[in-house]
Every structure is written in structure tokens, then in C-alpha cells.
Design a protein around this motif. Structure first.
Motif, PDB file in Angstrom:
ATOM      1  N   UNK A 200       0.834  -1.207   0.000  1.00 39.29           N
ATOM      2  CA  UNK A 200       0.000   0.000   0.000  1.00 39.29           C
ATOM      3  C   UNK A 200       0.865   1.251   0.000  1.00 39.29           C
ATOM      4  N   UNK A 201       1.913   1.243   0.815  1.00 44.39           N
ATOM      5  CA  UNK A 201       2.817   2.390   0.878  1.00 44.39           C
ATOM      6  C   UNK A 201       3.498   2.608  -0.467  1.00 44.39           C
ATOM      7  N   UNK A 202       3.932   1.528  -1.089  1.00 49.28           N
ATOM      8  CA  UNK A 202       4.585   1.618  -2.391  1.00 49.28           C
ATOM      9  C   UNK A 202       3.642   2.239  -3.421  1.00 49.28           C
ATOM     10  N   UNK A 203       2.412   1.741  -3.459  1.00 46.02           N
ATOM     11  CA  UNK A 203       1.445   2.246  -4.432  1.00 46.02           C
ATOM     12  C   UNK A 203       1.133   3.718  -4.161  1.00 46.02           C
ATOM     13  N   UNK A 204       0.924   4.062  -2.899  1.00 49.41           N
ATOM     14  CA  UNK A 204       0.547   5.444  -2.601  1.00 49.41           C
ATOM     15  C   UNK A 204       1.694   6.424  -2.806  1.00 49.41           C
ATOM     16  N   UNK A 205       2.919   5.936  -2.804  1.00 46.41           N
ATOM     17  CA  UNK A 205       4.046   6.845  -2.998  1.00 46.41           C
ATOM     18  C   UNK A 205       4.602   6.748  -4.412  1.00 46.41           C
ATOM     19  N   UNK A 206       5.180   5.620  -4.773  1.00 46.99           N
ATOM     20  CA  UNK A 206       5.900   5.487  -6.036  1.00 46.99           C
ATOM     21  C   UNK A 206       4.988   5.403  -7.247  1.00 46.99           C
ATOM     22  N   UNK A 207       3.949   4.608  -7.166  1.00 51.66           N
ATOM     23  CA  UNK A 207       3.049   4.467  -8.312  1.00 51.66           C
ATOM     24  C   UNK A 207       2.273   5.769  -8.525  1.00 51.66           C
ATOM     25  N   UNK A 208       1.781   6.333  -7.431  1.00 54.98           N
ATOM     26  CA  UNK A 208       1.072   7.607  -7.533  1.00 54.98           C
ATOM     27  C   UNK A 208       1.979   8.693  -8.122  1.00 54.98           C
ATOM     28  N   UNK A 209       3.227   8.719  -7.711  1.00 56.05           N
ATOM     29  CA  UNK A 209       4.177   9.701  -8.238  1.00 56.05           C
ATOM     30  C   UNK A 209       4.385   9.497  -9.750  1.00 56.05           C
ATOM     31  N   UNK A 210       4.511   8.249 -10.172  1.00 57.25           N
ATOM     32  CA  UNK A 210       4.708   7.962 -11.598  1.00 57.25           C
ATOM     33  C   UNK A 210       3.502   8.421 -12.412  1.00 57.25           C
ATOM     34  N   UNK A 211       2.314   8.210 -11.873  1.00 55.47           N
ATOM     35  CA  UNK A 211       1.105   8.637 -12.581  1.00 55.47           C
ATOM     36  C   UNK A 211       1.060  10.159 -12.677  1.00 55.47           C
TER      37      UNK A 211
END
Length: 66
Positions: free
Chosen positions: A31-42
Motif C-alpha cells: 500500500x505504501x509503495x502504491x501510494x508513494x511510487x506508483x502515484x508519483x509515476x502517474x
């Protein structure tokens, strides 16, 4: 517990509890990965980075669903 020759069912119960705890930790890290790194990439609009993050996410989900 094994060396102490504990009852097999008690050992299996403990193993199950450890697995459940690890799953919860895994979920929180993901969840932390998605909310930080994936969200940033988007948000960045960088299509290459977006594809990379989605590929990483799909790979890790594939490994964790076993």
C-alpha cells in the motif's frame, strides 16, 4: 518449538499466525509503495516510468499470490 517437541498442532498454529502477520506487513508495504511510487509515476506524466511501475507492481502481485 520443534526442539521442545511441542504438540504438532500447536506448531502448525504458530506457523499460521506468523504467515498471517507477514501477510499484513506485506500488504502495508505494498500500500505504501502504491501510494508513494506508483502515484508519483502517474502524476509525473512520464509514460516510461508509469509502465515500469505498473510492471513492477504486476510482478510482485504475481509472486505474492502463490
Amino acid at each position: 518449538m520443534v526442539e521442545e517437541e511441542r504438540y504438532c498442532i500447536d506448531i502448525v498454529t504458530q506457523i499460521s499466525a506468523v504467515r498471517a502477520a507477514l501477510r499484513r506487513v506485506e500488504e502495508e508495504v505494498l500500500k505504501d509503495h502504491v501510494s508513494h511510487w506508483v502515484e508519483h509515476a502517474i502524476a509525473s506524466g512520464d509514460k516510461v516510468d508509469q509502465r515500469k511501475k505498473v510492471a513492477e507492481l504486476m510482478a510482485v502481485i504475481g509472486r505474492t499470490e502463490r
